[in-house]
Motif scaffolding. Structure first.
Motif, mmCIF file in Angstrom:
data_model
loop_
_atom_site.group_PDB
_atom_site.id
_atom_site.type_symbol
_atom_site.label_atom_id
_atom_site.label_comp_id
_atom_site.label_asym_id
_atom_site.label_seq_id
_atom_site.Cartn_x
_atom_site.Cartn_y
_atom_site.Cartn_z
ATOM 1 N N ILE A 89 0.786 -1.234 0.000
ATOM 2 C CA ILE A 89 0.000 0.000 0.000
ATOM 3 C C ILE A 89 0.820 1.287 0.000
ATOM 4 N N SER A 147 1.982 2.964 13.239
ATOM 5 C CA SER A 147 2.981 3.626 14.096
ATOM 6 C C SER A 147 3.061 2.928 15.457
ATOM 7 N N GLU A 166 -5.603 -1.075 22.557
ATOM 8 C CA GLU A 166 -6.304 -0.709 21.316
ATOM 9 C C GLU A 166 -7.820 -0.645 21.570
ATOM 10 N N ALA A 167 -8.430 0.453 21.110
ATOM 11 C CA ALA A 167 -9.870 0.645 21.317
ATOM 12 C C ALA A 167 -10.698 -0.320 20.463
ATOM 13 N N GLY A 173 -5.296 -0.645 13.395
ATOM 14 C CA GLY A 173 -5.643 0.742 13.076
ATOM 15 C C GLY A 173 -6.238 0.846 11.682
ATOM 16 N N LEU A 174 -5.822 1.867 10.945
ATOM 17 C CA LEU A 174 -6.393 2.079 9.602
ATOM 18 C C LEU A 174 -5.981 0.980 8.631
ATOM 19 N N LYS A 183 -6.909 -3.811 -1.210
ATOM 20 C CA LYS A 183 -5.537 -3.292 -1.242
ATOM 21 C C LYS A 183 -4.650 -4.049 -0.266
ATOM 22 N N ILE A 209 -8.304 3.948 25.947
ATOM 23 C CA ILE A 209 -7.620 4.715 26.995
ATOM 24 C C ILE A 209 -8.295 6.084 27.100
ATOM 25 N N ASP A 288 -10.609 4.766 -2.490
ATOM 26 C CA ASP A 288 -10.968 3.520 -1.792
ATOM 27 C C ASP A 288 -12.490 3.388 -1.670
ATOM 28 N N ASP A 432 0.396 9.539 12.873
ATOM 29 C CA ASP A 432 -0.533 10.583 12.415
ATOM 30 C C ASP A 432 -0.987 11.514 13.535
ATOM 31 N N VAL A 440 1.340 5.338 5.726
ATOM 32 C CA VAL A 440 1.781 4.232 6.573
ATOM 33 C C VAL A 440 3.294 4.284 6.767
HETATM 34 C C1 LIG Z 1 -9.211 5.082 3.837
HETATM 35 C C2 LIG Z 1 -7.740 5.281 4.018
HETATM 36 C C3 LIG Z 1 -6.882 4.689 3.116
HETATM 37 C C4 LIG Z 1 -5.518 4.886 3.258
HETATM 38 N N1 LIG Z 1 -4.699 4.280 2.361
HETATM 39 C C5 LIG Z 1 -3.361 4.412 2.500
HETATM 40 C C6 LIG Z 1 -2.487 3.769 1.594
HETATM 41 O O1 LIG Z 1 -2.898 3.103 0.645
HETATM 42 N N2 LIG Z 1 -1.147 3.915 1.792
HETATM 43 C C7 LIG Z 1 -0.629 4.633 2.831
HETATM 44 O O2 LIG Z 1 0.590 4.701 2.982
HETATM 45 N N3 LIG Z 1 -1.447 5.268 3.702
HETATM 46 C C8 LIG Z 1 -2.797 5.170 3.558
HETATM 47 N N4 LIG Z 1 -3.635 5.797 4.429
HETATM 48 C C9 LIG Z 1 -3.035 6.552 5.560
HETATM 49 C C10 LIG Z 1 -2.591 5.601 6.663
HETATM 50 O O3 LIG Z 1 -3.558 4.620 6.874
HETATM 51 C C11 LIG Z 1 -2.293 6.356 7.946
HETATM 52 O O4 LIG Z 1 -1.361 7.377 7.669
HETATM 53 C C12 LIG Z 1 -1.718 5.427 9.021
HETATM 54 O O5 LIG Z 1 -2.589 4.353 9.276
HETATM 55 C C13 LIG Z 1 -1.462 6.181 10.313
HETATM 56 O O6 LIG Z 1 -1.013 5.283 11.273
HETATM 57 P P1 LIG Z 1 -1.149 5.568 12.833
HETATM 58 O O7 LIG Z 1 -0.592 4.391 13.516
HETATM 59 O O8 LIG Z 1 -0.563 6.888 13.136
HETATM 60 O O9 LIG Z 1 -2.716 5.717 13.105
HETATM 61 P P2 LIG Z 1 -3.962 4.791 12.835
HETATM 62 O O10 LIG Z 1 -3.712 3.795 11.761
HETATM 63 O O11 LIG Z 1 -5.100 5.724 12.642
HETATM 64 O O12 LIG Z 1 -4.150 3.995 14.193
HETATM 65 C C14 LIG Z 1 -4.549 4.625 15.374
HETATM 66 C C15 LIG Z 1 -5.088 3.573 16.310
HETATM 67 O O13 LIG Z 1 -5.241 4.123 17.606
HETATM 68 C C16 LIG Z 1 -6.414 3.621 18.185
HETATM 69 N N5 LIG Z 1 -6.843 4.536 19.231
HETATM 70 C C17 LIG Z 1 -7.191 5.850 19.093
HETATM 71 N N6 LIG Z 1 -7.515 6.366 20.286
HETATM 72 C C18 LIG Z 1 -7.373 5.373 21.205
HETATM 73 C C19 LIG Z 1 -7.568 5.297 22.611
HETATM 74 N N7 LIG Z 1 -7.980 6.356 23.302
HETATM 75 N N8 LIG Z 1 -7.341 4.115 23.238
HETATM 76 C C20 LIG Z 1 -6.920 3.021 22.523
HETATM 77 N N9 LIG Z 1 -6.732 3.052 21.193
HETATM 78 C C21 LIG Z 1 -6.954 4.206 20.531
HETATM 79 C C22 LIG Z 1 -7.376 3.561 17.006
HETATM 80 O O14 LIG Z 1 -8.476 2.718 17.276
HETATM 81 C C23 LIG Z 1 -6.466 3.047 15.905
HETATM 82 O O15 LIG Z 1 -6.442 1.639 15.869
HETATM 83 C C24 LIG Z 1 -5.008 5.656 4.313
HETATM 84 C C25 LIG Z 1 -5.882 6.277 5.209
HETATM 85 C C26 LIG Z 1 -7.233 6.087 5.058
HETATM 86 C C27 LIG Z 1 -8.179 6.774 6.017
#
Ligand SMILES: Cc1cc2nc3c(=O)[nH]c(=O)nc-3n(C[C@H](O)[C@H](O)[C@H](O)COP(=O)(O)OP(=O)(O)OC[C@H]3O[C@@H](n4cnc5c(N)ncnc54)[C@H](O)[C@@H]3O)c2cc1C
Length: 459
Positions: A89, A147, A166-167, A173-174, A183, A209, A288, A432, A440
């Motif tokens: 991805i 992340s 994890e919630a 996550g995403l 994908k 949390i 998507d 993020d 990602v």
């Molecule tokens: C529809 C979509 C498609 C995408 N496609 C791509 C792609 O093809 N390629 C690419 O590189 N990027 C893509 N992205 C971007 C990518 O998914 C994000 O940049 C990436 O997932 C960010 O990672 P992260 O770990 O920071 O956050 P996230 O993946 O958002 O994970 C955050 C996690 O924290 C958890 N959380 C939040 N608050 C709490 C809490 N209080 N207690 C416990 N858990 C909590 C959430 O439930 C979630 O699981 C896409 C984004 C979207 C929305």
């Protein structure tokens, strides 16, 4: 001369009938030949300017060209813990910086990465990495997107005891709940989580949390807390008619399908079947939505964007080796999604509380001399109606959640709503939630960098 292979997809009429990955995996011989296109440049921009993880791309390309997949795997896995995600991805920033790209197609690095990592899994080379020594310190990671997972893996390897909170019902996550299965097959995430558990990382899911467990509790019971909570707040379009039945956020729609595919839900919360679907927002999330709506049996799918149509080739405003601003046509677009640019939405229209369409007008953009759009200007007499039964808002995300752990731990925010870490109290932020919605690979690279700070601070 060897040309880059462009067609890496299953046939469109076949793939729209299921949610399996649309990309095929190239044969090792094809990748070996493709890697002969890599010049193993003296100054490899793919590695230095392109890949946020610092993958040593020319070296694993060379090993792949020799068919030495074990060496290629060793080189790749040294800088990247989860290449099975990025090979599916990642937009491949490395390819945007590839020297071949100056006057030819870049080397297909992402496809090479895929053959390397999947060959490694098939041969049993991918093993849980259990640290030789534990340092007795414990770290709580909040959030299990890329992340959080990356931070957990890196901290565990460094000898910390790691627990991920994890919630959601499952980690990822995403990767799991946003990105469609076509994908990224979710079994790829399960396979990785299983390895992480075997390496000693604990996961507590269905635990929010700030609600189920206080942020302060984590601080009292762990040596450090890493927030990896993403950007859950989607940008809204607050124009008249927003509350009509039929206007939804993109993630509501995408998540629903992923949860149904996984058996977490029995019915789709938002279903595009038989509907005229309009996606507002021209980015990847919108694309998507298009692929998902087509698979659900939408009557028609259209995506509109307020920005101008990007140029077909690299814009002068993003010269090589910068990531090129240019038109991108995804596999979903090719499955039957009409696109329009320069469209601004004025009001949603409906009857008896139910959406029937949206009134829009066209805009023209004032641009810089390099073609970079600066300011939209309404085009006179361009108001019209786009009929729709389902509108999906895919206009990005507005930053980190101000409630939950951020509030519990009294964190400050950047002007763009990113969380600011508080290393003095051993609270760190990754991905993020701190950088703003990104990619990602960038989320993982940010975690990689922050883990180095944590190791230094807790030494
Ligand atoms: C529809 C979509 C498609 C995408 N496609 C791509 C792609 O093809 N390629 C690419 O590189 N990027 C893509 N992205 C971007 C990518 O998914 C994000 O940049 C990436 O997932 C960010 O990672 P992260 O770990 O920071 O956050 P996230 O993946 O958002 O994970 C955050 C996690 O924290 C958890 N959380 C939040 N608050 C709490 C809490 N209080 N207690 C416990 N858990 C909590 C959430 O439930 C979630 O699981 C896409 C984004 C979207 C929305």
């Amino acid at each position: 001369m060897i040309e880059r292979i462009h067609d890496i997809y299953r046939p469109a009429d076949e793939r729209v009938r299921d949610f399996n990955e649309v990309e095929v995996r190239l044969a090792p011989e094809q990748v070996r030949e493709q890697m002969l296109r890599c010049h193993n440049c003296g100054v490899p921009f793919c590695h230095g300017a392109g890949c946020p993880l610092g993958n040593v791309i020319p070296d694993f390309n060379s090993a792949a060209a020799d068919g030495d997949w074990l060496t290629a795997w060793r080189i790749l896995s040294e800088t990247s813990f989860f290449p099975e995600f990025t090979c599916r991805i990642c937009p491949a920033l490395c390819e945007g910086a590839c020297c071949n790209g100056v006057n030819d197609d870049p080397v297909m690095v992402r496809q090479c990465e895929k053959v390397i990592v999947e060959t490694a899994f098939e041969n049993g080379w991918v093993k849980p990495v259990v640290p030789a020594v534990r340092n007795g310190k414990r770290i709580a990671v909040v959030g299990s997107g890329p992340s959080g997972l990356y931070a957990a893996e890196a901290l565990n390897r460094a000898g910390f005891g790691v627990k991920v909170f994890e919630a959601n019902h499952k980690p990822g996550g995403l990767l799991r709940y946003g990105i469609p299965d076509f994908k990224l097959d979710k079994r790829v995430i399960d396979r990785r989580i299983s390895l992480m558990r075997q390496a000693g990382i604990e996961f507590q899911t269905d635990c929010r949390i700030g609600l189920d467990v206080a942020g302060q509790y984590l601080l009292r019971n762990y040596d450090a807390v890493v927030l990896a909570t993403g950007t859950p707040c989607a940008r809204d379009l607050n124009i008249p008619g927003r509350d009509l039945d039929g206007v939804h956020f993109a993630l509501e729609f995408l998540q629903g399908q992923n949860r149904v595919n996984d058996g977490e839900l029995r019915t789709l919360p938002v279903n595009a079947k038989g509907k005229r679907v309009l996606i507002i927002g021209g980015g990847d999330t919108g694309s998507d939505c298009a692929g998902t709506a087509i698979r659900q049996g939408a009557a028609s799918v259209k995506q509109v964007e307020i920005m101008p149509m990007p140029p077909e080739t690299r814009s002068k405003s993003t010269p090589w080796p910068a990531w090129p601003w240019m038109l991108r046509t995804s596999s979903s677009h090719k499955e039957g999604c009409e696109r329009e640019w320069n469209v601004a939405s004025d009001r949603f229209l409906g009857e008896n509380g139910v959406l029937t369409g949206v009134e829009v007008h066209s805009v023209k953009w004032e641009t810089t001399s390099e073609g970079k759009p600066l300011k939209p200007v309404a085009v006179e007499n361009s108001t019209r109606v786009i009929e729709a039964d389902l509108i999906l808002l895919a206009m990005g995300f507005s930053g980190a959640d101000p409630k939950g752990p951020a509030a519990d731990l009294q964190l400050k925010f950047t002007p763009r709503n990113g969380l600011i870490a508080d290393p003095e109290h051993h609270v760190y932020t990754v991905g993020d939630c701190t950088t703003g919605a990104s990619l990602v690979v960038r989320a993982m690279a940010d975690a990689k960098k922050t883990v180095q700070e944590i190791i230094r601070d807790l030494a």
